[in-house]
Design a protein around this motif. Sequence first.
Motif, mmCIF file in Angstrom:
data_model
loop_
_atom_site.group_PDB
_atom_site.id
_atom_site.type_symbol
_atom_site.label_atom_id
_atom_site.label_comp_id
_atom_site.label_asym_id
_atom_site.label_seq_id
_atom_site.Cartn_x
_atom_site.Cartn_y
_atom_site.Cartn_z
ATOM 1 N N ALA A 111 0.108 -1.763 3.457
ATOM 2 C CA ALA A 111 -0.560 -2.901 4.373
ATOM 3 C C ALA A 111 -0.964 -3.863 2.990
ATOM 4 N N THR A 112 -1.389 -4.010 2.288
ATOM 5 C CA THR A 112 -1.079 -4.777 1.534
ATOM 6 C C THR A 112 -0.895 -5.695 0.666
ATOM 7 N N ARG A 113 -0.466 -6.788 1.278
ATOM 8 C CA ARG A 113 1.205 -7.300 0.580
ATOM 9 C C ARG A 113 0.340 -8.459 -0.851
ATOM 10 N N ASP A 114 -0.525 -9.297 -0.708
ATOM 11 C CA ASP A 114 -0.914 -10.555 -1.523
ATOM 12 C C ASP A 114 -2.115 -9.505 -2.426
ATOM 13 N N ASP A 115 -2.967 -10.306 -3.631
ATOM 14 C CA ASP A 115 -3.734 -9.954 -4.248
ATOM 15 C C ASP A 115 -5.234 -10.296 -3.667
ATOM 16 N N PRO A 116 -6.123 -9.669 -3.752
ATOM 17 C CA PRO A 116 -6.256 -7.944 -4.562
ATOM 18 C C PRO A 116 -5.611 -6.915 -3.547
ATOM 19 N N TYR A 117 -5.049 -5.947 -4.533
ATOM 20 C CA TYR A 117 -4.211 -5.411 -3.725
ATOM 21 C C TYR A 117 -5.037 -4.614 -3.297
ATOM 22 N N LEU A 118 -5.701 -3.608 -3.935
ATOM 23 C CA LEU A 118 -6.482 -2.602 -3.335
ATOM 24 C C LEU A 118 -7.903 -3.258 -2.536
ATOM 25 N N GLU A 119 -7.839 -4.367 -1.880
ATOM 26 C CA GLU A 119 -9.514 -4.508 -0.969
ATOM 27 C C GLU A 119 -9.795 -3.913 -0.400
ATOM 28 N N TRP A 120 -8.412 -3.078 0.631
ATOM 29 C CA TRP A 120 -9.105 -2.257 1.618
ATOM 30 C C TRP A 120 -9.286 -0.828 1.264
#
Length: 286
Positions: A111-120
């Motif tokens: 689901a994460t497409r933008d940096d930071p990629y490991l945010e969630w």
Amino acid sequence: MPLVSDVPEQAPNPAVPLTRRERRATAQHARPALPRRALVARPLAIAATIAFAALVALTGYASPGFVALAVALAGFVLAWGWPLLLSLPSPRGTSGVLAIGTVLMTGTALATRDDPYLEWMPAALAVSVIVAFLHQLMRRDGRPRLTESVAATVSGLAIISAGTALAPIPHVLVGEHALAATMAGLGVGALADPLISVKRLRQWALFIAMLLGGGAAVLVSALAGGPMTGPAALLGLMAAAISHAARRVLAPLPATAMPRAQLAVAAASSLLVGVVAYVVVRYFVA
């Protein structure tokens, strides 16, 4: 006149230093012997590690989403074999928790497409840990070995989260080449595992795995036109060292003779390299 047998033996003088040979012999006698199963190479674990490395390297050139799905496959394999490998109580519940954690963490990577990629990722891991505690509360077997079960489940979730860090690597500049170099180190480094069966080479197995992994990573990076030689060598060295060390740590467990447990060993040793590879790529390659 006293007999010879009546003369007491003199205790060794502690002030007299031991020779190098005597110190080495004393250390060998004091060192606990490893079980035989810890000194046996597991072909299935080696083959599964190489297969995972090849799969992730190929999917890295497709898209980060495919890398996440490849890592999820390893996570499900770990969920399937981890309870058997560690002989945990309530194995079905533990497998279910690890499978849920794999789905949640893979979902955040997709689901994460933008940096930071490991945010969630921390949120997904936290929810997975809560599910692990709920599983313990719902057990109906009297909850034997509760602490061991919780520790093993959380450790499995941590391993899966480490592997999920491989998914965003293709997002960064020349990330797909860096990922291929990492997987080359992982797969080729596993070829050093049979050396643990050779007494004279056993203590050098980790060093040889690192040399093989670093050399393979540099070669793949040079052929692909990827990162510089230094970062590629570091990726290969670290991947081979971490993976080999993980397999050696898990090798003494009794269940490693079973194919299902060997697949879990391969999955764990492969997923663990993810977070280290992500850090190296972000700080030395991107």
